[in-house]
Design a protein around this motif. Structure first.
Motif, mmCIF file in Angstrom:
data_model
loop_
_atom_site.group_PDB
_atom_site.id
_atom_site.type_symbol
_atom_site.label_atom_id
_atom_site.label_comp_id
_atom_site.label_asym_id
_atom_site.label_seq_id
_atom_site.Cartn_x
_atom_site.Cartn_y
_atom_site.Cartn_z
ATOM 1 N N GLU A 184 -10.111 -1.474 1.742
ATOM 2 C CA GLU A 184 -7.905 -1.910 2.858
ATOM 3 C C GLU A 184 -8.653 -3.947 2.437
ATOM 4 O O GLU A 184 -7.982 -4.518 2.501
ATOM 5 C CB GLU A 184 -7.330 -1.495 3.156
ATOM 6 C CG GLU A 184 -8.548 -1.112 4.275
ATOM 7 C CD GLU A 184 -7.415 -0.779 6.389
ATOM 8 O OE1 GLU A 184 -6.527 -0.956 5.616
ATOM 9 O OE2 GLU A 184 -7.876 -0.228 6.682
ATOM 10 N N HIS A 210 0.250 -5.032 -7.138
ATOM 11 C CA HIS A 210 -0.598 -5.061 -5.908
ATOM 12 C C HIS A 210 -1.449 -5.960 -7.526
ATOM 13 O O HIS A 210 -2.695 -6.767 -6.967
ATOM 14 C CB HIS A 210 -1.128 -4.176 -5.489
ATOM 15 C CG HIS A 210 -0.582 -3.775 -4.095
ATOM 16 N ND1 HIS A 210 0.480 -2.792 -3.767
ATOM 17 C CD2 HIS A 210 -0.556 -4.406 -3.171
ATOM 18 C CE1 HIS A 210 1.319 -2.642 -2.812
ATOM 19 N NE2 HIS A 210 -0.209 -3.572 -1.746
ATOM 20 N N LEU A 244 -7.172 -8.122 -8.434
ATOM 21 C CA LEU A 244 -5.993 -7.567 -6.926
ATOM 22 C C LEU A 244 -4.974 -8.689 -6.226
ATOM 23 O O LEU A 244 -5.889 -9.793 -6.790
ATOM 24 C CB LEU A 244 -6.926 -7.363 -6.218
ATOM 25 C CG LEU A 244 -5.954 -6.666 -4.261
ATOM 26 C CD1 LEU A 244 -4.926 -5.806 -4.397
ATOM 27 C CD2 LEU A 244 -6.702 -6.825 -3.446
ATOM 28 N N LEU A 281 -4.183 -4.987 0.782
ATOM 29 C CA LEU A 281 -3.881 -3.605 0.273
ATOM 30 C C LEU A 281 -3.930 -2.874 2.139
ATOM 31 O O LEU A 281 -4.621 -3.914 2.977
ATOM 32 C CB LEU A 281 -4.882 -2.584 -0.431
ATOM 33 C CG LEU A 281 -5.311 -2.823 -1.910
ATOM 34 C CD1 LEU A 281 -6.727 -2.823 -2.330
ATOM 35 C CD2 LEU A 281 -4.232 -2.691 -2.392
ATOM 36 N N ASP A 282 -2.880 -2.231 2.310
ATOM 37 C CA ASP A 282 -3.015 -1.707 3.568
ATOM 38 C C ASP A 282 -3.482 -0.408 3.523
ATOM 39 O O ASP A 282 -2.529 0.106 3.182
ATOM 40 C CB ASP A 282 -1.552 -2.063 4.459
ATOM 41 C CG ASP A 282 -2.158 -2.183 6.081
ATOM 42 O OD1 ASP A 282 -2.863 -1.065 6.258
ATOM 43 O OD2 ASP A 282 -0.946 -2.672 7.208
ATOM 44 N N HIS A 283 -3.947 0.104 4.132
ATOM 45 C CA HIS A 283 -4.619 1.350 3.956
ATOM 46 C C HIS A 283 -3.724 2.140 5.003
ATOM 47 O O HIS A 283 -3.059 3.573 4.579
ATOM 48 C CB HIS A 283 -6.157 2.551 4.357
ATOM 49 C CG HIS A 283 -5.805 4.146 4.848
ATOM 50 N ND1 HIS A 283 -6.840 4.652 3.977
ATOM 51 C CD2 HIS A 283 -6.700 4.311 5.969
ATOM 52 C CE1 HIS A 283 -6.725 5.712 4.154
ATOM 53 N NE2 HIS A 283 -5.888 5.713 5.129
ATOM 54 N N GLU A 304 -0.212 2.231 3.008
ATOM 55 C CA GLU A 304 -0.128 2.690 1.321
ATOM 56 C C GLU A 304 -1.466 3.017 1.016
ATOM 57 O O GLU A 304 -2.263 2.150 0.407
ATOM 58 C CB GLU A 304 0.214 2.685 0.380
ATOM 59 C CG GLU A 304 1.185 3.096 -0.898
ATOM 60 C CD GLU A 304 1.893 2.436 -1.636
ATOM 61 O OE1 GLU A 304 2.249 2.972 -2.651
ATOM 62 O OE2 GLU A 304 1.781 0.474 -1.796
ATOM 63 N N SER A 305 -2.069 4.574 1.609
ATOM 64 C CA SER A 305 -3.361 4.890 1.058
ATOM 65 C C SER A 305 -3.583 5.472 -0.152
ATOM 66 O O SER A 305 -4.555 4.817 -0.442
ATOM 67 C CB SER A 305 -4.098 6.763 2.097
ATOM 68 O OG SER A 305 -2.881 7.356 2.009
ATOM 69 N N LEU A 348 -2.513 4.655 -4.652
ATOM 70 C CA LEU A 348 -1.023 3.869 -5.632
ATOM 71 C C LEU A 348 -1.268 4.395 -7.410
ATOM 72 O O LEU A 348 -3.303 4.386 -7.025
ATOM 73 C CB LEU A 348 -1.401 2.443 -5.574
ATOM 74 C CG LEU A 348 -0.862 1.469 -4.657
ATOM 75 C CD1 LEU A 348 -2.507 1.685 -3.739
ATOM 76 C CD2 LEU A 348 -0.762 0.279 -4.891
ATOM 77 N N VAL A 354 -7.199 3.645 -1.466
ATOM 78 C CA VAL A 354 -7.001 2.230 -0.268
ATOM 79 C C VAL A 354 -8.229 2.627 0.306
ATOM 80 O O VAL A 354 -7.708 3.947 1.479
ATOM 81 C CB VAL A 354 -5.740 2.382 -0.188
ATOM 82 C CG1 VAL A 354 -6.321 0.715 0.839
ATOM 83 C CG2 VAL A 354 -5.255 1.535 -1.458
#
Length: 1019
Positions: free
Chosen positions: A144, A177, A196, A200-202, A205-206, A208, A232
């Protein structure tokens, strides 16, 4: 038929002559044709007759045919029209794979005379394949923390088509993303890169899920898709959080050891190692660590030793949760110990009088105190004696009671009293203590003597009255004291005496003199007379009173820490008791601290995990040292051993508690130094100063800052094509300087073709590359395999494996017969072409080199012609009469190891020509015929031989004798029956039939012939 045979023979001879003179040649210019793949069988390709400017009759007369280099019958030639037609559907991908252009080489072969023309058929591609991803799902792990613009190379699709029909573009959806960038490879292919463009933010949203689409350039275009799963990866960007800042719980003091007390719970939004929490006590005293324990994984707090409300009523515990990356959070746990009624009341007897005189009213019998270690109602007490006794209980000072007689006693009525002092608390259940006193009633002279009889007669006896002795002064004093008590004379001196002594002072040390503090109304001589004594609140005998001097002396060495712990000041409360009359003096003994304890860390070894990405200036609070001393004698400072990364500072939390904090001064690098030790020293303020140490093990927690690296950028290996499935091809190895999950590598192929995926497999853990299917040098001679090692943080390293397939002699030579002439006429000219054939061996090098031969004892020769074509020719004229059939074995042997050989046997018949005249076995025959015989009488036989066969043995008699066998293959001898045609008077005979020497008749009887046989005689 004879004319046709002669003409054929002449043509063969001309052809042989043409070949042997070197006139047979391949066409100078190659013919070039083109056809689209997948066309139906019979599709027109070209008109060879027109292109070669030949007549249709010449194609047929010269036995023209098409021979492909691979020996397959992809094409056929219509001799009636001269058209070259497809003999089967052609699949460009199957024939040529990705090779472009796809060219099928063939020859047009003419036999009469022998001539070769080279030709090429170009197979053009059609868009009959969709782009296909070998993996239906592509997994990409991205931390992330990845920055915008970071690119991730993905597996490309496979498209068996070529040119514009092959892959031309990639798209991705959705595009929230990422977007796709196309990269041109060195091999001329295009590869998709995922870029990218949004962080990203684990925690949000872990995972995709994307769809990658590959498109070719056909019209209409064809496409293929695969699923892209983005995992992620978490970084340690969240500290643990407790559900509560303060946990409070009440625990009964009789709770069994091992009982669960409470479970503290924290959560960390991170996952994996960063989300794994470890619970520990923080800055916990020795009492806490001895009494409680915490499960480091579950956060369960359990009782480790028995609680005692009377000793400690509550515990305040600091708990910390540390995640796998070294981030921590704290909470407080307040445990209140609930008192239970587990201590019965105690009766401490100070003085007791076991004998009291009768007739003395309100005499002091006993002086005692009561106590109960419990609290609340459990510690409240009720003191009583039996109701039917002439005694009373009187409360005096604190928990002191006096037991006094209620009225004058009468010994003559009752000599002894059993008094039970009962002390009951008000707890649940109520606990009771009983103390028994036996009081004797002493006699006083309060009764005059009386006689039992009014008169006695005594002989020689002397009567003497025995008097009971008086109790004396002691009883009088008791009475006075009792009077003093009940008249309010009991005195508690209002002033409190203060004394002080240093702990650990020797026994007998004098702390003060009570006479000086009592004033002038009490002298030294009163101490013994009034039964002076020292009573401490806890009823211990710390001091003794010297009754001769009034000095208070230490009765034992005092340990301030054992008496008061960390409480300051340390005060022992006591009373000086004078019994006669009863009087109390309150006093306090202050026990002064000396520096008799060194600072001690409860944990001699501390583990500190710090991420190597931690920024300088970050501080880490450590457990403080314990020092039982107080004031300046306790811990005042901390130092650490010299090191390159940390310095220590003090954190004052109040209550005179100072905690050490390690402050990061220089960034850490796990790859340079994964762990090191620091010595933490605690110093007190005593003179001289005392110190204690603990070892801090600093473990540098890895971040994914290193990509895997292969031992070699290129691995080269040679593998025999005969290697069995599952054979080890090579073992690749990569290293990653990171540790833990970031150092765990997974090996996989990258951008591999279908051929590679079908042929090889790599073990994801060991890096062993093994054969998945058999190799075939004749199909593919080498493989270039891209291999990658991906760590747990999705960083990857790449290498190349160049697999060279080593040819083994696993293909025997092949013989393809183009034409064969049989039978061959005898007496034909030497070097007549008997057969035309080609040979090939799919192996290479010496394994593909061939030697072609026949048996040496045969009248035939092998002649190489064009490419791998050979002709079989006669060495000399043949003689059917000597040998009518030849079995010729053509042997083709390669030069490989071991040598492989192929044999092909042809049977060649030798046809007869009329090159032999008939002959009789005798020059003359004499036959005797009896007279008067009827016609058809057998006269005799004559024999003739003709080595020719068939029509070559036929002719009018007598010039020729007819050979009616018709075999024409061997020389034959015949016997002819001679019969009388008419009567014996005539000389007319006929040959009825021919009979072979084995008495087999010929197929046809001769017609009757009027033949005169010279030299025949008859009677």
């Amino acid at each position: 038929m004879r004319i046709r045979g002669v003409l054929t023979l002449q043509k063969r001879q001309v052809l042989v002559f043409f070949v042997l003179l070197g006139l047979s040649q391949a066409g100078i210019d190659s013919l070039h044709y083109s056809v689209a793949e997948e066309r139906e069988r019979g599709v027109f390709v070209a008109n060879l007759a027109k292109d070669m400017e030949l007549g249709l009759e010449e194609l047929s007369s010269r036995d023209a045919q098409v021979v492909c280099d691979d020996g397959e019958k992809h094409l056929y030639l219509d001799l009636l029209t001269g058209e070259l037609l497809l003999n089967e559907k052609l699949d460009r991908e199957e024939l040529c794979s990705s090779t472009e252009p796809c060219v099928l080489h063939f020859q047009v072969v003419f036999e009469n005379p022998l001539q070769f023309f080279q030709a090429e058929l170009h197979i053009t591609d059609i868009n009959d394949h969709s782009p296909t991803f070998l993996d239906k799902e592509i997994l990409i792990k991205i931390p992330e923390s990845a920055t915008i613009g970071t690119t991730f190379l993905m597996e490309s699709a496979q498209d068996l088509d070529v040119g514009n029909n092959s892959l031309q573009n990639y798209t991705i959806s959705p595009t929230s993303h990422f977007y796709i960038k196309i990269r041109d490879g060195d091999d001329g292919k295009i590869y998709p890169e995922l870029v990218l463009h949004k962080l990203l933010d684990h925690e949000e949203e872990s995972e995709l899920t994307l769809t990658l689409t590959a498109l070719d350039g056909g019209s209409p275009p064809r496409s293929g898709t695969t699923r892209v799963l983005i995992k992620v990866l978490d970084i340690n960007d969240n500290s643990p959080e407790f559900a509560q800042d303060l946990y409070e719980v009440q625990v009964l003091e009789d709770t069994p050891i091992g009982t669960w007390i409470i479970t503290v719970s924290a959560k960390d939004l991170d996952t994996g190692n960063y989300g794994k929490l470890l619970y520990t006590f923080f800055h916990a005293s020795e009492d806490i660590r001895k009494t409680f324990e915490i499960n480091p994984l579950s956060g369960e707090v359990n009782l480790r030793s028995q609680l005692d409300f009377e000793t400690i009523q509550s515990y305040s515990i600091n708990i910390q949760a540390i995640d796998g990356g070294g981030l921590l959070e704290k909470c407080a746990l307040l445990i209140k110990v609930l008192d239970i009624n587990d201590n019965p009341p105690e009766v401490i007897m100070s003085s007791v009088t076991n004998t009291i005189p009768e007739n003395a009213s309100e005499t002091l019998v006993a002086l005692f105190s009561v106590r109960d270690h419990d609290a609340g109602d459990n510690g409240r007490m009720v003191c009583s004696i039996q109701d039917d006794l002439p005694f009373l209980l009187k409360p005096t000072f604190k928990n002191f009671f006096t037991l006094v007689s209620e009225k004058a006693l009468d010994r003559e009525s009752r000599v002894q009293y059993n008094i039970t002092i009962t002390v009951t608390d008000l707890g649940t259940p109520r606990l009771k203590t009983e103390y028994n006193i036996i009081v004797q009633v002493s006699d006083v002279n309060d009764n005059a003597p009386t006689f039992t009889q009014s008169s006695y007669t005594l002989l020689h006896f002397c009567i003497r009255r025995v008097m009971e002795p008086e109790e004396g002064t002691a009883q009088l004093v008791r009475q006075v004291l009792l009077l003093f008590v009940f008249l309010g004379g009991t005195l508690v001196y209002s002033e409190t005496w203060d004394y002080s002594v240093a702990e650990e002072a020797e026994i007998g040390f004098c702390i003060g003199n009570v006479i000086n503090d009592m004033g002038s109304h009490v002298g030294v001589e009163d101490l013994a007379a009034r039964g002076a004594r020292v009573i401490f609140d806890d009823y211990k005998s710390y001091l003794q009173l010297d009754l001769q001097t009034g000095n208070l002396l230490l009765n034992e060495q005092l340990d301030r820490e054992a008496l008061c712990g960390a409480t300051e000041p340390c005060i022992l409360h006591f009373q000086v008791l004078l019994e006669n009359p009863l009087q109390f003096f309150q006093a306090e003994l202050s026990v002064q601290d000396i520096n008799d304890h060194i600072p001690t860390f409860l944990e001699k070894h501390m583990l500190l995990k710090i991420s190597e990405g931690t920024s300088p200036g970050t501080s880490f609070q450590m457990d403080r040292a314990q020092d039982f001393d107080v004031g300046m004698n306790t811990v005042q400072n901390y130092t650490i051993s010299p090191n390159a990364h940390f310095y220590v500072k003090l954190h004052d939390s109040g209550k005179d508690r100072k905690y050490p904090e390690l402050v990061l001064e220089q960034s850490l690098d796990r790859e340079k130094e994964s762990e090191f030790n620091i010595t933490l020293t605690a110093l007190d303020g005593g003179s001289p100063s005392r110190s204690g140490t603990a070892l801090i093990q600093v473990v540098v927690v890895d971040i994914n800052d290193n990509a895997p690296e292969f031992e070699r950028p290129l691995y080269e290996v040679q593998v025999p094509e005969s290697s069995p499935v599952d054979s080890l091809v090579i073992k690749v190895s990569a290293t990653d300087l990171d540790a833990g999950i970031y150092g765990e590598l997974s090996y996989s192929f990258s951008h591999t073709s279908r051929d590679i995926q079908n042929t090889f497999e790599v073990h994801p853990i060991s890096g062993e590359v093994r054969l998945k299917s058999l190799l075939d040098f004749e199909v593919i001679q080498s493989y270039t395999v891209n291999i990658q090692a991906i760590d747990g943080g999705s960083l990857c390293g790449k290498s190349i494996i160049a697999v060279q397939v080593v040819d083994v002699n696993d293909n025997a030579p092949e013989i393809a017969m183009t034409s064969l002439i049989s039978p061959v006429p005898e007496n034909s000219s030497p070097e007549m072409v008997v057969a035309v054939f080609s040979i090939r061996d799919q192996d290479s090098g010496d394994n593909g080199k061939m030697i072609c031969s026949i048996h040496e004892d045969l009248p035939f020769l092998l002649k190489p012609t064009f490419k791998n074509f050979y002709t079989l020719v006669t060495e000399r004229s043949l003689d059917r009469e000597s040998r009518a059939q030849y079995n010729i074995t053509i042997s083709v042997t390669d030069l490989g190891t071991p040598r492989l050989k192929t044999q092909h046997t042809i049977t060649l018949q030798v046809s007869d020509v009329n090159d032999n005249a008939p002959t009789f076995t005798q020059s003359s025959y004499t036959l005797f015929v009896p007279e008067n015989n009827s016609p058809a009488l057998l006269i005799g036989t004559i024999s003739a031989t003709d080595r020719d066969s068939g029509s070559n043995a036929q002719g009018p008699f007598p010039a020729h004798l007819v050979d009616v066998s018709g075999t024409g293959t061997l020389s034959h001898s015949y016997q002819y029956e001679v019969c009388l045609r008419g009567s014996t008077e005539t000389s007319d005979f006929k040959f009825l039939k021919a009979v072979t020497r084995n008495n087999q008749k010929t197929e046809n009887d001769f017609e009757e012939n009027s033949i005169f046989v010279n030299g025949l005689g008859y009677n």
